[in-house]
Design a protein around this motif. Structure first.
Motif, short mmCIF file in Angstrom:
data_model
loop_
_atom_site.label_atom_id
_atom_site.label_comp_id
_atom_site.label_asym_id
_atom_site.label_seq_id
_atom_site.Cartn_x
_atom_site.Cartn_y
_atom_site.Cartn_z
N LYS A 123 -85.89 -32.71 4.69
CA LYS A 123 -85.48 -33.18 6.01
C LYS A 123 -86.32 -32.54 7.11
O LYS A 123 -85.97 -31.51 7.69
CB LYS A 123 -83.99 -32.88 6.23
N ILE A 124 -87.43 -33.16 7.43
CA ILE A 124 -88.28 -32.72 8.52
C ILE A 124 -88.73 -33.94 9.31
O ILE A 124 -88.79 -35.05 8.76
CB ILE A 124 -89.52 -31.95 8.00
N PRO A 125 -89.05 -33.79 10.59
CA PRO A 125 -89.53 -34.93 11.38
C PRO A 125 -90.90 -35.40 10.87
O PRO A 125 -91.79 -34.57 10.63
CB PRO A 125 -89.64 -34.36 12.81
N PRO A 127 -94.60 -28.71 3.62
CA PRO A 127 -93.43 -28.06 3.05
C PRO A 127 -93.25 -28.43 1.58
O PRO A 127 -93.57 -29.54 1.16
CB PRO A 127 -92.27 -28.63 3.90
N ASP A 128 -92.76 -27.49 0.80
CA ASP A 128 -92.58 -27.70 -0.64
C ASP A 128 -91.78 -28.95 -0.93
O ASP A 128 -90.77 -29.23 -0.29
CB ASP A 128 -91.87 -26.49 -1.27
N GLU A 129 -92.27 -29.71 -1.93
CA GLU A 129 -91.59 -30.91 -2.43
C GLU A 129 -91.57 -32.08 -1.45
O GLU A 129 -90.92 -33.09 -1.70
CB GLU A 129 -90.13 -30.59 -2.84
N HIS A 130 -92.31 -31.96 -0.34
CA HIS A 130 -92.34 -33.09 0.60
C HIS A 130 -93.55 -33.98 0.31
O HIS A 130 -94.68 -33.50 0.22
CB HIS A 130 -92.40 -32.62 2.04
N TYR A 131 -93.30 -35.28 0.18
CA TYR A 131 -94.35 -36.26 -0.10
C TYR A 131 -94.31 -37.37 0.93
O TYR A 131 -93.24 -37.73 1.45
CB TYR A 131 -94.16 -36.89 -1.49
N CYS A 144 -99.47 -44.79 5.87
CA CYS A 144 -99.01 -43.51 5.31
C CYS A 144 -97.70 -43.15 6.01
O CYS A 144 -97.69 -42.77 7.18
CB CYS A 144 -100.07 -42.44 5.52
N LYS A 145 -96.60 -43.25 5.29
CA LYS A 145 -95.27 -42.99 5.85
C LYS A 145 -94.75 -41.63 5.36
O LYS A 145 -94.84 -41.32 4.18
CB LYS A 145 -94.30 -44.09 5.42
N GLY A 146 -94.22 -40.86 6.31
CA GLY A 146 -93.62 -39.59 5.93
C GLY A 146 -94.52 -38.39 6.15
O GLY A 146 -94.34 -37.36 5.52
N VAL A 147 -95.50 -38.50 7.07
CA VAL A 147 -96.40 -37.38 7.36
C VAL A 147 -95.68 -36.39 8.27
O VAL A 147 -95.17 -36.79 9.33
CB VAL A 147 -97.69 -37.88 8.04
N PRO A 148 -95.61 -35.11 7.93
CA PRO A 148 -94.99 -34.13 8.83
C PRO A 148 -95.64 -34.17 10.21
O PRO A 148 -96.87 -34.23 10.31
CB PRO A 148 -95.24 -32.79 8.12
N VAL A 149 -94.84 -34.14 11.24
CA VAL A 149 -95.35 -34.28 12.60
C VAL A 149 -96.51 -33.32 12.91
O VAL A 149 -97.53 -33.74 13.45
CB VAL A 149 -94.20 -34.12 13.62
#
Length: 257
Positions: free
Chosen positions: A121-123, A198-202, A222-227
């Protein structure tokens, strides 16, 4: 980035067993300049023989430049993948510049409302890019799914298991993931991450190949890139993927001619 490097060492002539002391100095190493034009100074301790000095000026200089080329490529890879992070004093400035750049770049666009949440759960944000390649779609598709071709453009060993659920690892492990969907010559969907995330974030990367006869438009989402990694991820795809693939295609064309 400009670096000054000086290395002092001792070499031994195999036939005679004589030892010679000297140094190799690179006064101005920069990623902005071609490695082949980088100045390399060879010196020896006063009174020592000239055998190894002459050898270093010829074969040794070529080996040093080869090592420098590998070093700069690795440094660029780590920078664009966010492995080299800004200092505290520059975070605010770089973040403001990054947001401005992303809003005006011609290479792609970011949906301002596209704050997704994928993985932990990250932006996150969604990145869209388009690139035109002088290659048929089938050939370009192969460059993303054939281990030998991936290793050629990435200049690193890679793990490429181009099948649903197959593993992906590139750039000495800086990028990893798996293939989620493959439609030959048309589409590739990847579960994709950078090691600095972050660990386990794809993120989910969707590559669509639009065939235009002798050319192909590659459409990337590309969807889900950490801000905080928005710009470095864009640079990764532009510089480590697109520009290197363009270079590989030019090389292949030159070899055929």
């Amino acid at each position: 980035m400009h670096l000054r490097i000086r290395y002092v060492n001792t070499g031994t002539v195999k036939e005679s067993g004589e030892k010679h002391k000297g140094s190799v100095e690179i006064p101005n190493l920069s990623e902005e300049n071609e490695v082949d034009g980088t100045e390399i100074n060879i010196s020896k301790k006063k009174g020592e023989g000239d055998v190894l000095k002459d050898l270093m000026r010829t074969e040794g200089t070529a080996k040093v430049r080869e090592a420098l080329r590998d070093y700069l490529n690795a440094l660029k890879t780590e920078f664009t993948l966010g492995m080299i992070l800004p200092t505290k004093g520059t975070v605010g400035q770089e973040w403001s510049a990054e947001r401005k750049l992303c809003g005006n770049t011609a290479q792609g666009s970011v949906s301002p409302q596209s704050l997704d949440r994928v993985g932990v759960k990250i932006p996150t944000v969604r990145i869209v890019m388009r690139e035109l390649f002088n290659s048929p779609a089938d050939e370009l598709y192969s460059i993303f799914t054939t281990k030998e071709l991936v290793q050629k453009f990435s200049k690193r060993p890679a793990v490429i298991e181009a099948e649903k659920g197959g593993k992906l690892q590139m750039f000495d492990g800086c990028v990893s993931g798996e293939y989620m969907e493959l439609v030959p010559g048309e589409r590739i969907v990847l579960k994709w991450r950078c090691r600095s995330w972050p660990d386990e974030h794809y993120a989910v990367v969707d590559l669509n190949f639009k065939d235009m006869a002798t050319q192909t438009e590659l459409q990337l989402e590309c969807k889900g890139v950490p801000v905080p990694n928005e710009d470095s991820t864009r640079q990764c795809w532009q510089k480590q993927y697109f520009e290197e693939i363009h270079f590989l295609l030019r090389q292949s064309k030159d070899n055929m001619e």
